[in-house]
Design an enzyme around this catalytic site. Structure first.
Site, PDB file in Angstrom:
ATOM      1  N   HIS A 323       0.813  -1.215   0.000  1.00  0.00           N
ATOM      2  CA  HIS A 323       0.000   0.000   0.000  1.00  0.00           C
ATOM      3  C   HIS A 323       0.845   1.263   0.000  1.00  0.00           C
ATOM      4  O   HIS A 323       2.050   1.243   0.277  1.00  0.00           O
ATOM      5  CB  HIS A 323      -0.927   0.008   1.225  1.00  0.00           C
ATOM      6  CG  HIS A 323      -0.221   0.025   2.550  1.00  0.00           C
ATOM      7  ND1 HIS A 323       0.224   1.180   3.141  1.00  0.00           N
ATOM      8  CD2 HIS A 323       0.108  -0.985   3.404  1.00  0.00           C
ATOM      9  CE1 HIS A 323       0.795   0.895   4.302  1.00  0.00           C
ATOM     10  NE2 HIS A 323       0.740  -0.418   4.493  1.00  0.00           N
ATOM     11  N   CYS A 339       3.432  -5.050   6.737  1.00  0.00           N
ATOM     12  CA  CYS A 339       2.980  -4.681   5.398  1.00  0.00           C
ATOM     13  C   CYS A 339       4.116  -4.074   4.575  1.00  0.00           C
ATOM     14  O   CYS A 339       5.151  -3.677   5.111  1.00  0.00           O
ATOM     15  CB  CYS A 339       1.821  -3.695   5.480  1.00  0.00           C
ATOM     16  SG  CYS A 339       0.250  -4.458   5.942  1.00  0.00           S
TER      17      CYS A 339
END
Length: 448
Positions: A323, A339
């Site tokens: 992301h 992440c």
């Protein structure tokens, strides 16, 4: 030699005294580096200064992770390296270094593997070889003919590499940390390369030298994403060629009794894509909030407070997203809960290129090896951040022997690359003595 023994003693006694009296070895290490840079020592002992830069880069990494114990350890190491550099300057002559050749003898060399026909890394228009006089920049950045104080060696030319050694033109609002994140380089090394302190403010139009040339990691992916954790890089391959690459931020190595936030290795697929995503906070992060006495948040809607930014891609690995981020300065660090963070503008590009069901793999290769098309052997070493290997030296030796390059490498150069852990491609090809070159040339001209 312009350095006297008394001057050396005075300098380093003051530095050691300051280090003992102050509670911030970080400032002392930076002072040592600044002093050596002012003396112009980088031009006299480049390898030693790169080793000092690498120690500072590692210290800065731990400092950013709030790991005070390891940060102080590497800052102290940097101070010691500075003392060694000064000692070397005092010697009017030095004995040649001994090359450490493995005892089981050299193996026959083999030709390099078939070149990968990948296009150059599509990056910001800021990148240009250092040797260029005119530097094209983005419309927001005016072109200038001002050059850095010293030239860097030209980048290697090979389809096995990505990135370059070049010059970045500072834009309005840039900080050293943000520029390092954009380029995917260490902030400390970027500062050292340009004779700056980590506290120095940047000015629009200022030129910064950098080197982010890396070896494309080994992979079997024809179409898909490869993320190398020690490299802090994401690579996208399409039809066998590399179509895109970018620096990323990954999971912190800091562990607690309750949590491990390391980014996992393994194969995955892109499950879905979302523009302006809502972040559903994983239970583990909710628990961390609770233990830290913070308000427990279960979800965050799209907007400036959403840590996912404007674009997110969910992977099949539990809890792992690729992301954008509201903390662009964190790129090229280990700062997430596992992440993969991507610089906002780069994430927008990647989002357009990746389709749902795209395959991917997260790998762990702190040492990479490549042979260029013209036969140069390159090695790249990174910090074993998650401590998954038996040692970088063993990794390097295994790679070299697997490709039967023992006789073609300078093992002393290998040691230096491993020691520096600079995270860029460095040449380790053994220099053939002129007498041997003459013999080889005469043999090639002799009738068979």
């Amino acid at each position: 030699m312009n350095y006297s023994f008394l001057a050396f003693c005075a300098l380093f006694c003051s530095l050691v005294s300051a280090s003992s009296a102050l509670a911030d070895p970080r400032s002392d290490a930076m002072a040592v580096l600044a002093k050596l840079r002012q003396e112009g020592i980088a031009n006299r002992l480049p390898d030693e200064m790169r080793s000092l830069d690498a120690a500072l880069a590692t210290a800065e990494m731990y400092y950013q992770l709030n790991d005070q114990k390891n940060a102080e350890r590497y800052y102290q190491l940097a101070i010691q390296k500075g003392a060694v550099i000064q000692q070397r300057l005092l010697a009017t002559t030095s004995a040649p270094e001994t090359v450490d050749i493995p005892q089981d003898g050299p193996a026959n060399s083999v030709p390099p593997a078939k070149a990968q026909t990948s296009p150059p890394l599509p990056t910001q228009t800021i990148q240009k070889p250092v040797s260029s006089a005119a530097i094209p920049v983005t419309p927001a950045q005016q072109q200038t003919s001002v050059q850095p104080e010293a030239e860097e060696p030209p980048p290697f030319s090979s389809t096995r590499l990505v990135g370059t050694a070049g010059i970045y033109t500072v834009a309005k609002g840039d900080t050293l940390r943000l520029v390092a994140a954009k380029l995917g380089v260490s902030r400390t090394q970027l500062a050292a390369m340009n004779g700056l302190s980590h506290k120095d403010a940047l000015k629009a139009g200022q030129l910064l030298r950098y080197n982010n040339q890396r070896i494309i990691p080994p992979h079997r992916t024809r179409d898909g994403i490869v993320i190398n954790i020690p490299d802090r890089m994401l690579y996208l391959f399409q039809q066998g060629s590399m179509a895109f690459s970018t620096a990323v931020a990954l999971g912190t190595p800091t562990k607690t009794d309750q949590f491990v936030w390391e980014t996992p290795v393994g194969k995955f697929k892109i499950v879905n894509k979302a523009k302006d995503p809502t972040w559903t906070v994983p239970p583990s992060i909710q628990e961390e909030m609770r233990l830290e006495g913070k308000e427990v948040i279960t979800s965050i809607p799209p907007g400036k407070d959403n840590p996912l930014g404007k674009y997110a891609m969910k992977t099949s690995l539990p809890g792992i997203l690729i992301h954008s981020t509201t903390k662009p300065w964190s790129i090229y660090t280990y700062a997430s809960h596992g992440c993969i963070r991507v610089y906002p503008e780069r994430m927008e590009e990647l989002f357009k290129l990746v389709k749902p069901n795209t395959a991917g793999e997260i790998i762990y290769k702190p040492v990479k090896l490549a042979v260029t098309e013209d036969g140069r052997v390159l090695l790249e070493a990174h910090v074993d951040i998650y401590k998954k290997t038996k040692g970088l030296a063993a990794e390097a030796q295994a790679l070299i022997r697997a490709q039967k390059l023992d006789s073609r490498v300078d093992w002393e150069k290998v040691k230096r690359v491993i020691s520096r852990k600079a995270g860029v491609a460095e040449e380790i090809t053994r220099n053939v003595p002129e007498t041997q070159q003459t013999v080889d040339a005469s043999r090639s001209q002799s009738p068979s």
